[in-house]
Write a protein that holds these residues in place. Sequence first.
Motif, PDB file in Angstrom:
ATOM      1  N   GLY A  35       0.787  -1.221   0.000  1.00 51.94           N
ATOM      2  CA  GLY A  35       0.000   0.000   0.000  1.00 51.94           C
ATOM      3  C   GLY A  35       0.817   1.268   0.000  1.00 51.94           C
ATOM      4  O   GLY A  35       0.272   2.364  -0.085  1.00 51.94           O
ATOM      5  N   ILE A  36       2.145   1.153   0.095  1.00 50.12           N
ATOM      6  CA  ILE A  36       3.009   2.340   0.072  1.00 50.12           C
ATOM      7  C   ILE A  36       4.231   2.041  -0.792  1.00 50.12           C
ATOM      8  O   ILE A  36       4.843   0.992  -0.664  1.00 50.12           O
ATOM      9  CB  ILE A  36       3.397   2.783   1.502  1.00 50.12           C
ATOM     10  N   ALA A  37       4.539   2.956  -1.701  1.00 50.33           N
ATOM     11  CA  ALA A  37       5.683   2.785  -2.599  1.00 50.33           C
ATOM     12  C   ALA A  37       6.983   2.841  -1.810  1.00 50.33           C
ATOM     13  O   ALA A  37       7.085   3.540  -0.805  1.00 50.33           O
ATOM     14  CB  ALA A  37       5.671   3.869  -3.672  1.00 50.33           C
ATOM     15  N   ALA A  38       7.954   2.100  -2.272  1.00 52.42           N
ATOM     16  CA  ALA A  38       9.246   2.026  -1.572  1.00 52.42           C
ATOM     17  C   ALA A  38       9.852   3.413  -1.374  1.00 52.42           C
ATOM     18  O   ALA A  38      10.406   3.701  -0.317  1.00 52.42           O
ATOM     19  CB  ALA A  38      10.197   1.113  -2.325  1.00 52.42           C
ATOM     20  N   GLY A  39       9.730   4.283  -2.351  1.00 49.30           N
ATOM     21  CA  GLY A  39      10.291   5.627  -2.239  1.00 49.30           C
ATOM     22  C   GLY A  39       9.595   6.496  -1.211  1.00 49.30           C
ATOM     23  O   GLY A  39      10.195   7.424  -0.667  1.00 49.30           O
ATOM     24  N   ASP A  40       8.335   6.208  -0.928  1.00 53.08           N
ATOM     25  CA  ASP A  40       7.581   6.988   0.062  1.00 53.08           C
ATOM     26  C   ASP A  40       7.760   6.452   1.479  1.00 53.08           C
ATOM     27  O   ASP A  40       7.500   7.142   2.452  1.00 53.08           O
ATOM     28  CB  ASP A  40       6.088   6.978  -0.287  1.00 53.08           C
ATOM     29  N   TRP A  41       8.214   5.227   1.577  1.00 54.74           N
ATOM     30  CA  TRP A  41       8.328   4.577   2.884  1.00 54.74           C
ATOM     31  C   TRP A  41       9.307   5.290   3.803  1.00 54.74           C
ATOM     32  O   TRP A  41       9.095   5.376   5.013  1.00 54.74           O
ATOM     33  CB  TRP A  41       8.693   3.108   2.710  1.00 54.74           C
ATOM     34  N   GLU A  42      10.386   5.828   3.249  1.00 56.04           N
ATOM     35  CA  GLU A  42      11.383   6.505   4.089  1.00 56.04           C
ATOM     36  C   GLU A  42      10.762   7.671   4.864  1.00 56.04           C
ATOM     37  O   GLU A  42      10.938   7.792   6.074  1.00 56.04           O
ATOM     38  CB  GLU A  42      12.551   7.003   3.247  1.00 56.04           C
ATOM     39  N   ALA A  43      10.000   8.515   4.175  1.00 57.46           N
ATOM     40  CA  ALA A  43       9.354   9.652   4.852  1.00 57.46           C
ATOM     41  C   ALA A  43       8.303   9.166   5.843  1.00 57.46           C
ATOM     42  O   ALA A  43       8.201   9.680   6.959  1.00 57.46           O
ATOM     43  CB  ALA A  43       8.731  10.588   3.823  1.00 57.46           C
ATOM     44  N   ALA A  44       7.522   8.180   5.447  1.00 55.01           N
ATOM     45  CA  ALA A  44       6.488   7.648   6.331  1.00 55.01           C
ATOM     46  C   ALA A  44       7.109   6.986   7.556  1.00 55.01           C
ATOM     47  O   ALA A  44       6.595   7.106   8.672  1.00 55.01           O
ATOM     48  CB  ALA A  44       5.622   6.648   5.568  1.00 55.01           C
ATOM     49  N   ARG A  45       8.227   6.309   7.359  1.00 53.53           N
ATOM     50  CA  ARG A  45       8.915   5.625   8.462  1.00 53.53           C
ATOM     51  C   ARG A  45       9.441   6.628   9.494  1.00 53.53           C
ATOM     52  O   ARG A  45       9.383   6.391  10.695  1.00 53.53           O
ATOM     53  CB  ARG A  45      10.063   4.788   7.887  1.00 53.53           C
ATOM     54  N   GLN A  46       9.932   7.768   9.020  1.00 51.35           N
ATOM     55  CA  GLN A  46      10.388   8.804   9.952  1.00 51.35           C
ATOM     56  C   GLN A  46       9.231   9.339  10.779  1.00 51.35           C
ATOM     57  O   GLN A  46       9.364   9.567  11.983  1.00 51.35           O
ATOM     58  CB  GLN A  46      11.073   9.931   9.185  1.00 51.35           C
ATOM     59  N   ALA A  47       8.070   9.523  10.141  1.00 53.11           N
ATOM     60  CA  ALA A  47       6.887   9.985  10.871  1.00 53.11           C
ATOM     61  C   ALA A  47       6.430   8.920  11.865  1.00 53.11           C
ATOM     62  O   ALA A  47       6.021   9.238  12.989  1.00 53.11           O
ATOM     63  CB  ALA A  47       5.764  10.327   9.902  1.00 53.11           C
ATOM     64  N   LEU A  48       6.511   7.656  11.473  1.00 54.40           N
ATOM     65  CA  LEU A  48       6.136   6.568  12.380  1.00 54.40           C
ATOM     66  C   LEU A  48       7.049   6.550  13.601  1.00 54.40           C
ATOM     67  O   LEU A  48       6.591   6.404  14.732  1.00 54.40           O
ATOM     68  CB  LEU A  48       6.189   5.230  11.644  1.00 54.40           C
ATOM     69  N   THR A  49       8.340   6.741  13.389  1.00 60.33           N
ATOM     70  CA  THR A  49       9.287   6.802  14.501  1.00 60.33           C
ATOM     71  C   THR A  49       8.912   7.913  15.473  1.00 60.33           C
ATOM     72  O   THR A  49       8.890   7.725  16.686  1.00 60.33           O
ATOM     73  CB  THR A  49      10.724   7.005  13.983  1.00 60.33           C
ATOM     74  N   GLU A  50       8.589   9.091  14.940  1.00 59.64           N
ATOM     75  CA  GLU A  50       8.213  10.217  15.795  1.00 59.64           C
ATOM     76  C   GLU A  50       6.885   9.948  16.508  1.00 59.64           C
ATOM     77  O   GLU A  50       6.738  10.242  17.696  1.00 59.64           O
ATOM     78  CB  GLU A  50       8.117  11.506  14.980  1.00 59.64           C
ATOM     79  N   ALA A  51       5.922   9.383  15.803  1.00 62.07           N
ATOM     80  CA  ALA A  51       4.611   9.111  16.406  1.00 62.07           C
ATOM     81  C   ALA A  51       4.711   8.097  17.543  1.00 62.07           C
ATOM     82  O   ALA A  51       3.952   8.173  18.505  1.00 62.07           O
ATOM     83  CB  ALA A  51       3.639   8.607  15.344  1.00 62.07           C
ATOM     84  N   LEU A  52       5.650   7.168  17.445  1.00 63.36           N
ATOM     85  CA  LEU A  52       5.786   6.123  18.456  1.00 63.36           C
ATOM     86  C   LEU A  52       6.781   6.460  19.555  1.00 63.36           C
ATOM     87  O   LEU A  52       6.976   5.687  20.487  1.00 63.36           O
ATOM     88  CB  LEU A  52       6.199   4.806  17.785  1.00 63.36           C
ATOM     89  N   ARG A  53       7.402   7.624  19.467  1.00 66.88           N
ATOM     90  CA  ARG A  53       8.402   8.025  20.454  1.00 66.88           C
ATOM     91  C   ARG A  53       7.795   8.088  21.846  1.00 66.88           C
ATOM     92  O   ARG A  53       6.737   8.671  22.038  1.00 66.88           O
ATOM     93  CB  ARG A  53       8.971   9.389  20.089  1.00 66.88           C
TER      94      ARG A  53
END
Length: 115
Positions: free
Chosen positions: A20-38
């Motif tokens: 559901g998410i393109a490999a190129g978009d995953w990096e930005a989404a992953r950074q947001a996930l890291t911040e959301a789960l902090r």
Amino acid sequence: MVTGSIAARPIASAEPAPPGIAAGDWEAARQALTEALRPRGGSASVASVPWENPATRAYGNVTPVGASSARASLTCQDFLMSVVHGDQDEWLSGEACRSEAGTWKIAEVRRLDRS
């Protein structure tokens, strides 16, 4: 953006992009996930963390859902992630677990069907 006294540890970068998410978009989404789960002390919590990939014009939000749960030596947290690309949007539901070392790993992620 990282704030507070506890440094955010990124989601393991070797993880492939979920469905559901393109490999190129995953990096930005992953950074947001890291911040959301902090981890945050007290009652301070984040409602939603936006992400954007200017190269593809994809964007979305990551939102922790419910309280975290403990499993063995892991702390796990459910999340929702939106992915908008052009006129198409997708929703992903998942769970990430943090080890005692502080690193997050996606335990489960699935695309939510539209009903």
